[in-house]
Design an enzyme around this catalytic site. Structure first.
Site, short mmCIF file in Angstrom:
data_model
loop_
_atom_site.label_atom_id
_atom_site.label_comp_id
_atom_site.label_asym_id
_atom_site.label_seq_id
_atom_site.Cartn_x
_atom_site.Cartn_y
_atom_site.Cartn_z
N GLY A 205 0.82 -1.20 0.00
CA GLY A 205 0.00 0.00 0.00
C GLY A 205 0.85 1.25 0.00
N PRO A 207 2.33 4.92 1.24
CG PRO A 207 4.35 6.04 0.92
CD PRO A 207 3.16 5.51 0.17
CB THR A 209 -2.41 2.94 3.36
OG1 THR A 209 -1.26 2.09 3.20
CG2 THR A 209 -2.50 3.88 2.17
N GLY A 210 -1.57 2.52 6.67
CA GLY A 210 -1.81 1.74 7.89
C GLY A 210 -1.22 0.34 7.87
CD GLU A 428 -7.16 31.97 -7.50
OE1 GLU A 428 -7.83 30.94 -7.67
OE2 GLU A 428 -5.95 32.04 -7.78
CG ASP A 505 -3.90 28.33 -14.16
OD1 ASP A 505 -4.26 27.50 -13.32
OD2 ASP A 505 -4.07 29.54 -14.04
#
Length: 649
Positions: A205, A207, A209-210, A428, A505
């Site tokens: 998994g 980094p 994620t448990g 924005e 962008d």
């Protein structure tokens, strides 16, 4: 499992104290024995000639003679002592002057005292040497005498133990490992049907994620010894040490079988053999070979389960991944919305929450977050509340913490001119207005002109739910969204006043358009072919750049199609902003006044309605409602004007 990781269960602090008390006692005894022959009675020391003079003067009252030591009292009751030579006339002088005297026989030391006196130095030397050797061999190979000893540690968590109740959001992975725990608790349940205990499980998994948390939960659930070690602990500068440590680790595991051995970051030792085309690391390959043999060789290590974790399964040797060694590969993914809500609930148990906190809303607003990211989010919210002197953590702190984690901290020390601030507001506002009018764009969640991280402003669009792919219409809408800021500035200030703020962008739009043409097969002229190899393809442990294997004519056609997608997006964004120029001015003015607007507030602003904030809350919007907009994945290096990151497949 013994307390304090001691084989005999002894408290190491008490053990060290007893050793040092023994050393001090031995030194005291040694000094006492050495000084016993020179100890004399108390009193003032005088010269022997002075003693004789006082005897002649009659000022000596009584004398005691013991092994050439003369001590006694004078007529004024003061004590004295002196060292007497072999004087045969001393007794006659004392008798002549009428001095009372007595003699003590010489005390001969006993046989045992002589034995202790002579052997004590050797015992002290042996004790110190034994103590030094024990310290060198302690902690399984930390010294020169234990290079080949395993560094695996026996996990004995009694306080703060982690169980499967503390693991949330990865239910499938937890069920896979729960089966291993059940097998260890009741092997006959599976053996009656011919099932064999799995040799190993590989946790794969991203980094955070448990994976390590799952391993700790297994240790907390299984009532068996649990050894833990890192892959880097095997490899040393000396060839053969790693293989020796693997053998020693399995020897320890055999003595405690059934048991579990957890190897964290196994890619440090389990990389593909032959990596580097002949320049491989012999020590690492020998270590890997020994690990392969121990896991499934001629000698079966029954009752030993290997659990390993890695975030790079592509570099592991195929022999390590075959059934019989790692029988199952457990994928530990990033949690979905349900998993994120459960993870947040686990971490929020330790935090005093205000009544307005809704974990479901926060979970919906954090797609792509791992368990570690969510834990960091809760911690940041608690720190913000503590900084403000609050007793409870409210929803506002969670919103601010989410902005900080995803977009960076507010750059309050940054001073912008009024013209720069107005240009940022129009930039924005252009992004936000395109997202509100172009079908296929994600809902507008928040737009701000407060500098955060490396961005002077950010427009934040969030999908309705967790997204695993994007359609062509959505990607074209995203392209138009990318150019909303640049075109808004161009419409307001003219083409000659353009600045460098839209660099991110342009980069994101170009990368997305090129992916649409070369990877996703979205160009009719080029068809459903892939024209791009992996730019960071891992081959035999090296990251190499692969060149594009296309002809000049195809490359020219690719550039034409990429330009076509870009120009269509520009035209679409320009049309939206030209048709809604009044709304652009209203939204920019609202941003200049309030600095930050939620999606709903932006919609009210372009309609000319009151945003509905109090005078004391001009630049901080209220937390979005549970059914409003949902955050997208974390921005990828926002540019100077906070350009939104594209949603990849």
């Amino acid at each position: 499992m013994n307390d304090k990781n001691q084989p005999d269960g002894t408290n190491p602090w008490m053990k060290s104290l007893m050793i040092w008390l023994g050393v001090v006692l031995a030194l005291v005894l040694f000094v006492q024995l050495f000084d016993s022959r020179t100890r004399v009675a108390g009193g003032e020391g005088i010269a022997y000639s002075e003693f004789l003079q006082r005897v002649e003067d009659g000022s000596v009252k009584e004398v005691s003679i013991a092994d050439n030591i003369v001590s006694g009292t004078l007529t004024n009751d003061s004590a004295f002592r002196t060292q007497a030579p072999d004087d045969p006339r001393l007794i006659d002088r004392l008798i002549a002057k009428g001095v009372k005297f007595s003699a003590k026989p010489r005390e001969e030391p006993s046989f045992w005292m002589i034995l202790i006196y002579q052997s004590l130095p050797f015992l002290l030397i042996l004790g110190v040497a034994f103590f030094v050797i024990r310290q060198m061999q302690k902690n399984a190979g930390s010294g020169a005498m234990g290079f080949g000893k395993s560094k695996a540690k026996l996990l004995t968590e009694k306080h703060g133990r982690v169980t499967f109740d503390d693991v949330a959001g990865i239910d499938e992975a937890r069920e896979e490992l729960q089966e291993i725990v059940d097998f260890l608790k009741d092997p006959t349940r599976f053996a009656r049907l011919g099932g064999k205990i799995p040799k190993g499980a590989l946790l794969v998994g991203s980094p955070g994620t448990g994976k390590t948390l799952l391993a700790r939960a297994i240790a907390g659930e299984a009532n068996v010894p649990f050894f833990t070690i890192s892959g880097s602990d095997f490899v040393e500068m000396f060839v053969g040490v790693g293989a020796s440590r693997v053998r020693d680790m399995f020897e320890q595991a055999k003595k405690n079988a059934p048991c579990i051995v957890f190897i964290d970051e196994i890619d440090a030792v389990g990389r593909h053999r032959g990596a580097g085309l002949g320049n491989g690391n012999d020590e690492r390959e020998q270590t890997l070979n020994q690990l392969l043999v121990e896991m499934d060789g001629f000698e079966a290590n029954e009752g030993i389960i290997i659990i390993a974790a890695t975030n790079r399964p592509d570099v592991l040797d195929p022999a390590l991944l075959r059934p019989g060694r790692f029988d199952r590969q457990v994928v530990v993914p990033r949690p979905d919305i349900e998993g994120r809500e459960k993870i947040l609930s686990v971490h929020m148990k330790k935090v005093p929450l205000a009544p307005d906190v809704d974990s479901r809303t926060i979970a919906r607003g954090t797609p792509g977050f791992s368990g570690a990211d969510l834990a960091n989010l809760v911690n940041e919210a608690a720190l913000l509340a503590a900084r403000k002197g609050k007793r409870l953590v409210a929803m506002r702190e969670f919103e601010e913490a989410k902005d900080k984690v995803m977009m960076g901290a507010e750059r309050k020390s940054m001073v912008m001119t009024e013209e720069e601030k107005r240009a940022t507001a129009y930039h924005e506002a252009g992004h936000a207005l395109v997202s509100l009018h172009v079908p296929g764009c994600d809902p507008l969640h928040k737009v701000t002109i407060i500098p955060r991280g490396r961005a002077l402003g950010v427009t934040w669009n969030l999908p309705e739910r967790d997204r695993y792919s994007m359609s062509m219409n959505q990607m074209k809408a995203r392209l138009a969204l990318c150019f909303g800021g640049r075109i808004a500035e161009q419409l307001i200030y003219g083409a000659d006043a353009l600045n460098t703020g839209a660099s991110n962008d342009i980069q994101q739009a170009t990368d997305m358009a090129r992916s649409m043409v070369m990877e996703y097969g979205m160009s009719e002229k080029l068809g459903w072919l892939r024209y791009r190899d992996n730019q960071d393809e891992v081959f035999l442990g090296h990251s190499v750049a692969r060149s594009q294997n296309v002809s000049e004519e195809t490359a020219r056609l690719i550039d034409q199609e990429v330009r076509r997608f870009i120009e269509e997006a520009e035209a679409r964004a320009r049309q939206v902003l030209t048709d809604n120029l009044d709304e652009l001015h209203k939204l920019a003015e609202a941003l200049l006044e309030y600095e930050t607007l939620t999606g709903e507030e932006a919609k009210r602003a372009i309609k000319g309605e009151d945003i509905g904030r109090g005078e004391g809350d001009r630049s901080r919007p209220a937390a979005p409602a549970a059914g409003s907009s949902i955050p997208r994945t974390r921005p990828k290096k926002p540019g100077p004007f906070g350009d939104p990151a594209p949603q990849g497949a």
